[in-house]
Design an enzyme around this catalytic site. Structure first.
Site, PDB file in Angstrom:
ATOM      1  N   HIS A 109     -27.465  40.451 -10.716  1.00 35.02           N
ATOM      2  CA  HIS A 109     -28.007  40.951 -11.988  1.00 35.02           C
ATOM      3  C   HIS A 109     -27.122  40.529 -13.156  1.00 35.02           C
ATOM      4  O   HIS A 109     -27.028  41.237 -14.163  1.00 35.02           O
ATOM      5  CB  HIS A 109     -28.121  42.477 -11.983  1.00 35.02           C
ATOM      6  CG  HIS A 109     -28.723  43.042 -10.738  1.00 35.02           C
ATOM      7  ND1 HIS A 109     -30.078  43.088 -10.525  1.00 35.02           N
ATOM      8  CD2 HIS A 109     -28.162  43.531  -9.603  1.00 35.02           C
ATOM      9  CE1 HIS A 109     -30.319  43.617  -9.336  1.00 35.02           C
ATOM     10  NE2 HIS A 109     -29.176  43.887  -8.752  1.00 35.02           N
ATOM     11  N   SER A 155     -22.256  17.183 -29.957  1.00 38.80           N
ATOM     12  CA  SER A 155     -23.247  17.666 -30.906  1.00 38.80           C
ATOM     13  C   SER A 155     -23.307  16.716 -32.092  1.00 38.80           C
ATOM     14  O   SER A 155     -22.331  16.051 -32.421  1.00 38.80           O
ATOM     15  CB  SER A 155     -22.841  19.062 -31.375  1.00 38.80           C
ATOM     16  OG  SER A 155     -23.403  19.364 -32.625  1.00 38.80           O
TER      17      SER A 155
END
Lengths: 448, 448, 448, 448
Positions: free
Chosen positions: A156, A278
């Site tokens: 989870h 980037s």
């Protein structure tokens, strides 16, 4: 000629969605050659069996050589004829001269195209299973190497109990192996299609079964002993298993993406210098390949729908169903092989930050071993009592100024049952990786 | 309690989308019992192996009896706890009294729920393969019966060449058989899930593998020798093969629907008196079951997407992926079994109108045997020449006042090569069903 | 360079899955030009607003001319950099010389690629809505022409009650119009993407909103006043509506396919001479285009899944989601436009066989007007009574040697209530087409 | 009666997949009542218009009261009749006594069932748009509250540049609003279905349009002025937009799940005491609701395929297409509403850990502001030069013993251009959130 538009064919972005090797299998040239190979093989076996004149076999085989056929002009004629194959047959007939009458004898369009597709699928499956084997091996090597490296197991999205990094890889090895096995088994069942206009091979009279059998042998395919014009379950199974193989890639890539998050930083895509940056942020190093594989796997997950739906053929031939396969089968091979090749690269170049793995394992101050403490105490306190005592103690930790270890020692019951040394040992993740290493060994013993 | 809303559970329409037998497999009661069975078996083998106290095994097994657990109040507590299993464990603990501490020992929620699902899938696959066998048999009987009945073969919705009705059924028999084989093989691989919090079974220390193995034996499941918490390929394969089985039903049902069209009328759904009528048109008799099966098959075709996507588990457990299975697996079994049961009924009750089949075969005045003529003439004229001669002759038929047979006899070349008797024989569909009967025999010989 | 492999790009079969016009919109050249146009427009407005030096605007716009950029070498560098845009930016920078520093100022990769996609979508939607308008008009013309031609209405594949052929076309006109309206409305909302690295345009400081607004105006797009890097609902809606438009095509094409069946023969694909034949059966004329459109529509039906799933972006950018759009958006436009163009051709060239339509209408001997009889009798007998009387009478027809009309006259009650003339009028399909013609008029009055 | 099996109807797990409010809309009782309401309204308007006898209207309306109809026995009769509505009509007729003949006058089954579905959809859309409004408001409140709280913006799972938490919520507010607007517009177009056996309303002669119009008014629905038996685009659009709404929920929930990861810890699901724990690990607090919403959204993403495919109706009615809607429409409403309700709860109870957000923002030692430094230096160095200088400097950081700030000051060029104070200001994330706050203001100004 209209320019290519599908992203897998793009000269700008196609490398993300395809591989040169698989594109070679499904290119127009390969498709046309597959059809020609089937026509040549058919004439050959028919001549050998005396179904057509002796000389026609060799002459037609020669007429099926690629050099006699111009792909672009065939394309134009196919469009004009609204028929995918008759212009190709005419082109062979032209090249076959006096033997023209024996070209395509007893066959129907679907015989040639289906068997051509099967030949391409065989080669496609060879590439896919080869890359799956490489993936399995790449995972195996890393399972061995990090067999014992403790790391946070997460459920989870939350720290659960320790595992080892090797266990992760061993389980992936097994998945890759299972995907490979399933596809190899489907490959072994690939069969020739030879059935004539409506599945009865009536044109060949008593020779029908004999020709089909010989044609299968000639092409190293199974002889199905019947038509499967309308029985498309095997094709659907192949697309399903390709999507399942791609999903295994997607799972691996997604795991790497998650473990590369800035806040986790345990794994990192090994990138060529300068790659993955980037256009505006100087500090960025992005898991571009991992994300791309996840996208490919998701695109594949929706593909079986078309393959399964195209099983619902009407009558003895149904283009509205069959044509769907022309799209979805190459898509399935191309997208899946791209996912596989990229995942192999991803695993092989993976950078493991052991220090960061250790640091993350420690970041909860031993809470990741809470189950170990609870189970150990269960022997003395009962499992339920132990669970509640440890849970309450943990709930009281924030703001208490105590570490988990300190709180355990200070606990009126637990502190008496266990010494600080015992508690320290219980909180050492390396002591609580369970059967991680054994599972690694077991999988490697079985699969290599 | 909120009322059921899914159409498969509707008291008005649910019979179209489900079967009592398969609903019994996936009902809440069956689901809860499967979980309880796993907890009971786990405690039993752990007691036997000395992992938990001797008396605990039997006591917990007894505490797992359905009578101790109230489904509705469990549901409420599951919702309140935001956890699917802890309330069930508490309920067993309450019933286990002093042995409570050994309930669920070493296990995690997913162990119980996954193994429970596997037990339900085993039973579901038993039902599905049984119905596929019934379908295969029903097709086989009709393949025998109509082995030699000539009917129009149709491609692209147009009459092509003759086949026999038996051939259609034989090919369906084979498809049903293949779907059955694939599912039976997946059934044989069903394995126990027992892995603990994150796949390491650390709670059990050295007993881990031993307990898993014994638990597998106890439940008659395979021992995977590892966790498969995050390896969901087998579940995905099962959903894919269910969809493939449903597509085979869809294909059969769609064929029946098409052959029942007012203008075709060769087959008809055998209906109970009064069933399938219209609320407003007194003359209607609608193929309601056939259409319903097609709808079910199409609904199933889109289901594998979710099953495959749910393979992309994150880390050591991922509810966002796992939860999808809770929906798609029962859906897969329920919709597919409904399609199968309805298709068996459809085939078993099918009404065959032999007169209409014969009439349709004749409706083109022999054109359905144009290929037979062409192939026969090819021996004398060459295939190409023959194809063009027959094609041109056919193109000139409309408005000529001649039948196909007459035009062939009147043709300057063909009329000389073949006598009217020969032409009549060539145009008799019964002479041009090719290997239809042999294929029927071959499939029956192989599959029964 | 790897060869194209997607079927929509095939030189052999691509014409079935794409159109030259739409391919021109999504070709690599068009994609690169769209990116360059956005970079050029950005520099232009920034220079005008004083955000970058005055001369840089024009210089960069010039550097963005296609002639400065070599697609193939860009492709190689994109692959090497694992980045879809930085090589393009470098290429512009090279061409911009001393102004290089102001290229791509304040923008991030996604700004350029998303806005480029939007420009391509605008052009794609222009083509799609234009073809939908053509489809709507083609249907309208046929609705007018056959406004009053009675034909069999069919439900569940069975004759139901009469309709007119014009009604069918009028309802399709309306569907085409609705699909067009939905897409035109989505087209009007297309917005510029300009948001910088993570949606804050921080590089531009106070100029952010001003630049975005000017850029939107320059490109004739909406100014969203915010980033939509992660808000992909509009793209998903477009793919959904494309699939819905394709499904309308699929429905029309499937209807034509069905009405062309050998046994029905009411409609036929108008084909060029020689097109649509068989490679082996001389008599065949196959509805190839109709079947192809159905296949395209079914392939499209599964596409929205990927588009909707790609809405679930993580954080401020998520390639695993975004990359899916690179595949599914061009696929959506290309497949849908192919379906549309082929459907327009199909409708425009459709051959209507009025004699066959009339013959089919008569083939049940008036039973298609059973509802008319029942409703007419209801006034005298009550609806229920009438329904049962007519139903029983029809059930007794087979083998009775009576026509429906005769049986009605011979019926003890009905025969007294209605004269043979009245019965004949009730059984005339032309008298029972209800509001067919009025609906045609209403739709044409509204839509043209 | 067979037990319910669909997970949305499970007493154990159904609360995860459905809501009581939406289940009430699609329950069998509601479905039957919707049908009865349509029959009652039809009789009412027909009596008022003189189409049926004056007294029949009221009598039939009364006969349509739920108390006259037994759902379970109706279900059994529907199954026996293989017809979904005729047993209901008989049941009304029984209750209507002497007026029985005027029940269902002029209508066909699909008229009643489609209009019934439309009434249920209207109520379903009311619930969905209401919850979307609640979601929009919940996001708006959080956008205001955290308008200025800087946090790490993340792209590709990596820290990018700062944003504010408020920006995230504002963009979600806008998405929720857009989903709501799209669905509200579809709701406004819901139309009555009234078309008779095959879309011509021939039973009603000249009264056809008048009755449909009055029926529409009576039920507060649009009058389409035609049949839409076979025009299912609107239903498909609704399922698509439901899936898009669910995907917005999935995106929000997935973001919360990711930001709750142990290593990130910025957000946390607010849970009731004791909820979301583990059955074996005492320390766990799992984002169960967030994961569940992601699963629901993914399940929904595949649903439009069936809805779009069911648009391809054959002829004037096609159960193989129509029946698919009976499954997918309730599924769409139920799963989407569950996703929405859970997402509202998730957002309203969200726990924000401001300290952790600040700590994460600082964890890269200012690298998250590298773009800010680069852009600032660009004014003096040129953008390209600045980008490379900063990138190289960052690449040399690891192992250098220097912080980013120190390295910038020590750089031979940069250190001269900027003072340590200027550098510190550039590295303060609060100074580099760009237009985050303005976007929040803009969205709130527009949407509230």
């Amino acid at each position: 000629m209209t320019p290519p538009v599908h992203v897998s064919d793009s000269r700008l972005l196609g490398h993300l969605f395809s591989t040169p090797a698989m594109n070679a299998v499904w290119s127009d040239e390969a498709t046309l050659n597959a059809w020609l190979d089937v026509e040549a093989a058919l004439a050959g076996v028919q001549a050998r069996l005396g179904v057509i004149p002796e000389g026609a076999g060799e002459a037609i085989a020669d007429a099926c050589a690629a050099r006699h056929h111009d792909l672009s002009s065939l394309g134009a004629r196919i469009a004009a004829a609204s028929h995918p194959l008759t212009p190709v047959i005419s082109s062979i007939e032209r090249a076959a001269g006096e033997h023209a009458a024996w070209v395509h004898f007893g066959a129907t369009t679907q015989d040639i195209m289906d068997t051509g597709t099967v030949l391409q699928m065989r080669e496609g499956l060879r590439l896919v299973t080869k890359t799956l084997t490489a993936l399995s091996k790449a995972c195996s090597a890393r399972a061995r190497r990090w067999r014992d490296l403790p790391m946070a197991g997460r459920t989870h999205g939350q720290h659960a109990v320790p595992i080892t990094l090797g266990l992760k890889f061993a389980l992936w090895e097994r998945q890759a192996h299972e995907a490979m096995t399933a596809l190899a088994s489907l490959q072994a069942d690939l069969a020739v299609q030879f059935a004539g206009a409506a599945g009865t091979l009536a044109t060949l009279g008593k020779d029908a079964a004999k020709v089909r059998s010989a044609l299968a042998a000639e092409l190293y395919l199974c002889d199905p002993g019947r038509s499967w014009h309308t029985s498309r379950g095997q094709f659907a199974s192949i697309v399903c298993q390709l999507a399942i193989a791609a999903a295994t890639c997607g799972q691996i890539a997604n795991e790497i993406f998650n473990l590369q998050r800035t806040e986790i930083g345990e794994l990192a895509e090994g990138a060529a210098p300068g790659a993955g940056g980037s256009s505006t942020m100087p500090q960025k190093r992005n898991p571009m390949v991992a994300q791309n594989v996840v996208a490919l796997a998701r695109l594949m997950a929706a593909r079986p729908a078309a393959a399964i739906e195209s099983m619902m053929h009407e009558h003895e031939r149904d283009m509205a169903a069959w044509t769907m396969e022309w799209a979805v089968i190459p898509e399935g091979f191309v997208l899946t092989h791209a996912a596989l090749e990229q995942t192999v690269r991803l695993v092989e170049n993976l950078v493991v930050d052991e220090a960061r793995i250790a640091a993350n394992l420690d970041m909860t101050g031993g809470l990741i071993c809470a189950e170990a403490v609870m189970i150990d105490l269960a022997a003395d306190m009962g499992r339920n009592e132990a669970h509640h005592a440890v849970k309450d103690l943990i709930a009281a930790l924030p703001g208490s100024g105590h570490s988990f270890a300190q709180a355990l020692s200070a606990h009126p019951v637990i502190g008496k049952l266990r010494s600080p040394q015992q508690i320290a040992a219980l909180l050492d993740p390396a002591n609580y990786t369970g059967e991680s290493a054994e599972v690694v060994d077991r999988i490697i013993a079985e699969l290599g």
